[in-house]
Write an enzyme that holds these catalytic residues in place. Structure first.
Site, PDB file in Angstrom:
ATOM      1  N   CYS A  60       7.791   3.899   5.768  1.00  0.00           N
ATOM      2  CA  CYS A  60       6.997   3.749   4.548  1.00  0.00           C
ATOM      3  C   CYS A  60       7.847   3.312   3.370  1.00  0.00           C
ATOM      4  CB  CYS A  60       6.293   5.054   4.212  1.00  0.00           C
ATOM      5  SG  CYS A  60       7.424   6.396   3.782  1.00  0.00           S
TER       6      CYS A  60
ATOM      7  N   CYS B 173      -3.478   4.806   9.496  1.00  0.00           N
ATOM      8  CA  CYS B 173      -2.193   4.250   9.921  1.00  0.00           C
ATOM      9  C   CYS B 173      -1.499   5.123  10.958  1.00  0.00           C
ATOM     10  CB  CYS B 173      -1.281   4.054   8.718  1.00  0.00           C
ATOM     11  SG  CYS B 173      -1.905   2.878   7.507  1.00  0.00           S
TER      12      CYS B 173
ATOM     13  N   CYS C 236      -0.986   8.762   6.897  1.00  0.00           N
ATOM     14  CA  CYS C 236      -2.357   8.441   6.495  1.00  0.00           C
ATOM     15  C   CYS C 236      -3.222   8.251   7.741  1.00  0.00           C
ATOM     16  CB  CYS C 236      -2.363   7.174   5.641  1.00  0.00           C
ATOM     17  SG  CYS C 236      -1.588   7.366   4.027  1.00  0.00           S
TER      18      CYS C 236
ATOM     19  N   CYS D 131       0.833  -1.201   0.000  1.00  0.00           N
ATOM     20  CA  CYS D 131       0.000   0.000   0.000  1.00  0.00           C
ATOM     21  C   CYS D 131       0.869   1.253   0.000  1.00  0.00           C
ATOM     22  CB  CYS D 131      -0.928  -0.014   1.216  1.00  0.00           C
ATOM     23  SG  CYS D 131      -2.127   1.347   1.242  1.00  0.00           S
ATOM     24  N   CYS D 132       1.905   1.274   0.849  1.00  0.00           N
ATOM     25  CA  CYS D 132       2.812   2.424   0.898  1.00  0.00           C
ATOM     26  C   CYS D 132       3.518   2.619  -0.440  1.00  0.00           C
ATOM     27  CB  CYS D 132       3.843   2.234   2.011  1.00  0.00           C
ATOM     28  SG  CYS D 132       3.218   2.508   3.677  1.00  0.00           S
TER      29      CYS D 132
END
Length: 259
Positions: free
Chosen positions: A238, A213, A210, A127-128
């Site tokens: 990240c 997170c 985010c 995702c990162c």
């Protein structure tokens, strides 16, 4: 973490800098000016964190040639996006925004779910990569150097940073002009210059990424402990900043989404 109000009020008046702060500012200024002189084409990756407020102000004063960009991951808190607007209005300059590829986001969600990053380390890093690494690569492509606001005290990993170093991953020079700044220095400067900042800092968020997170931390806790808190401390990056050792064995996937 104490709020900025109590932290900053005791550190600097609204119209002057302490000798230590002045020395830090001049050191940061000198490094930025050197980067512009040596590399010409320099960009700043603005994280919209507290350090970013300091760097943006110093750049606006001493190094306006440096282009500024930021990453909108699509999951940022409303407070962060509002701060971006405030910065553009204050400095009367557009901050370029880079966003993730929509098709990659759609595929990720189809395979992992809307909050699939909670499932395990591989899912979170994927995702990162989509939301941060890939847009960052586009943002720095073709430039000669990029500026970051990392500080030594933020983590054991960042303590080993150099002010100017070749970044093999992105193929350009990396400039870190705030390595020697302490957290109290950052907030003292923000207070002295009456700079805007993310109001989440006053609610116990020393490091803001985010929304799903990031969470608040208790006073005195590791400032980075609120980022990806469900993982081992060794993996809580990240990927934008380099790591000096291989991440330990992958976190076992959890097939129930974390609350």
């Amino acid at each position: 973490m104490t709020t900025v109000s109590s932290n900053a009020n005791t550190l600097a008046s609204a119209d002057e800098l302490s000798p230590r702060l002045e020395a830090l500012v001049q050191g940061t200024r000198a490094l930025l000016e050197r980067a512009v002189l040596d590399y010409k084409d320099v960009v700043y990756s603005n994280s919209l964190g507290a350090e970013a407020m300091v760097l943006t102000d110093i750049m606006a004063t001493y190094a306006p040639e440096i282009e500024i960009f930021t990453l909108d991951t699509g999951r940022l808190p409303d407070e962060t996006l509002a701060l971006l607007d405030r910065l553009e209005r204050r400095y009367q300059r557009r901050i370029q925004v880079f966003s993730p590829d929509a098709s990659q986001i759609e595929q990720y969600v189809r395979e992992n779910g809307i909050n699939g990053f909670y499932l395990g380390l591989e899912e979170r890093q994927s995702c990162c990569h989509i939301r941060k690494i890939e847009p960052f690569r586009r943002a720095v492509a073709g430039h000669k150097a990029w500026v970051t606001g990392v500080r030594r005290e933020q983590s054991a990993e960042r303590a080993h940073g150099e002010q100017i170093a070749w970044d093999d991953r992105y193929g350009l020079w990396k400039v870190s002009p705030m390595l020697e700044w302490k957290e109290e220095d950052v907030w003292a400067y923000i207070k002295a210059r009456n700079l805007p900042y993310n109001p989440l800092h006053d609610k116990g968020y020393p490091s803001i990424g985010c929304a799903p997170c990031t969470r608040a931390v208790e006073p005195g806790a590791d400032p980075r402990s609120g980022r990806w808190w469900w993982e081992n401390p060794e993996s809580r990056e990240c990927g934008l900043q380099p790591r000096r050792r291989v991440i330990p064995i992958k976190v076992e996937p959890r097939r129930a989404v974390a609350p």
